[in-house]
Design a protein around this motif. Structure first.
Motif, PDB file in Angstrom:
ATOM      1  N   THR A 219       0.810  -1.223   0.000  1.00 45.05           N
ATOM      2  CA  THR A 219       0.000   0.000   0.000  1.00 45.05           C
ATOM      3  C   THR A 219       0.842   1.271   0.000  1.00 45.05           C
ATOM      4  O   THR A 219       0.284   2.367   0.114  1.00 45.05           O
ATOM      5  N   ARG A 223      -0.460   5.290  -0.576  1.00 45.04           N
ATOM      6  CA  ARG A 223      -0.259   6.333   0.422  1.00 45.04           C
ATOM      7  C   ARG A 223       0.526   7.507  -0.142  1.00 45.04           C
ATOM      8  O   ARG A 223       0.229   8.672   0.146  1.00 45.04           O
ATOM      9  N   VAL A 279      -6.286   2.681   2.029  1.00 46.49           N
ATOM     10  CA  VAL A 279      -4.981   2.008   2.115  1.00 46.49           C
ATOM     11  C   VAL A 279      -4.688   1.531   3.530  1.00 46.49           C
ATOM     12  O   VAL A 279      -3.678   0.844   3.737  1.00 46.49           O
TER      13      VAL A 279
END
Length: 283
Positions: A219, A223, A279
């Motif tokens: 993720t 981000r 996320v």
């Protein structure tokens, strides 16, 4: 129109005088309130993280940073925006302490599985729980060693283990510390093989940390995209203001421009929170 100009000048002078008087009256009270907040909240968090730093230094650094922000932004931005940025910079010490606290907790949780296995090995070798805590405090790195050393000190002063572990969980409110606390307290109350329980808990926490690392890696792009999308409007607006200050100043001086800035801020905030929620995956 000429006859009205003295009245306008008098009204402007009266408004500025009232503003200066209000600042002179409310300024010291606001500064004292800010200092009390720093001593109580930020100072308490620093002491909980075993950081011996006087809060007066943080207060001085906050005011210096606010002054520097004003000096840099006043020639480039409208004064309401510059003043807002200067006031916002006063929150920098609290944000810094929060960052230190989060980083310290993350490091401690990473060290906890090894400490649990060392504590289990100490119990299997015939040591009691207090001696196991002492060995962990001597052989494990900081910050975990500091927390176990504090447990030993409070036990030597005659405190019971349950409130000591409750305070540990209050300082470090994570699921890993809650599981560690529950394992020790339940075993003390109902009995059982604490060494095997600590071994199993350490292996579980190690596997969980590996899964969290993999999730963070998968993720990370999302981000980063969220951060870029949040900062992109600010960067583009600053570049346009430097190129066309007269045109961009209407965003701050007209009602339509202020409403547009409000809509942009709300939409950007909602998008940022949405991306963070997408996320963020709990393991």
């Amino acid at each position: 129109m000429l006859s009205q100009s003295p009245f306008i000048a008098i009204a402007a002078f009266a408004a500025s005088s009232l503003g200066v008087a209000a600042l002179a009256v409310l300024g010291p009270a606001a500064i004292q309130g800010y200092q009390r907040h720093m001593n109580d909240e930020v100072g308490g968090q620093l002491r909980a993280q075993f950081i011996n730093m006087p809060t007066s230094r943080l207060v001085m650094a906050a005011f210096v940073s606010a002054g520097l922000v004003l000096i840099v932004t006043l020639p480039l931005l409208p004064w309401p925006v510059a003043v807002s940025l200067g006031l916002a910079s006063l929150a920098a010490p609290r944000l810094l302490v929060g960052f230190i606290r989060t980083r310290r907790q993350r490091t401690l949780i990473r060290q906890l599985p090894d400490a649990l296995q060392a504590l289990a090995a100490s119990l299997r070798a015939g040591s009691n729980l207090g001696r196991g805590f002492e060995l962990v405090s001597q052989r494990q790195p900081r910050p975990l060693a500091e927390e176990f050393a504090l447990i030993i000190q409070r036990q030597r002063l005659g405190e019971d283990l349950e409130p000591i572990l409750d305070d540990l969980h209050r300082r470090i409110p994570t699921e890993e510390i809650a599981l560690f606390r529950s394992a020790i307290l339940i075993t003390r109350q109902v009995g059982g093989d604490l060494a095997s329980i600590l071994d199993s808990l350490g292996a579980t926490l190690r596997e969980r940390a590996a899964v969290e690392d993999r999730v963070q890696a998968l993720t990370s792009m999302g981000r980063m995209q969220g951060r870029v999308m949040a900062l992109l409007p600010v960067g583009i607006g600053a570049m346009l203001y430097l190129q066309q200050p007269a045109l961009m100043s209407q965003l701050f001086t007209t009602l339509a421009g202020q409403a547009l800035l409000g809509v942009i801020g709300v939409m950007t905030g909602v998008a940022t929170l949405w991306i963070r929620r997408i996320v963020r995956i709990d393991v």
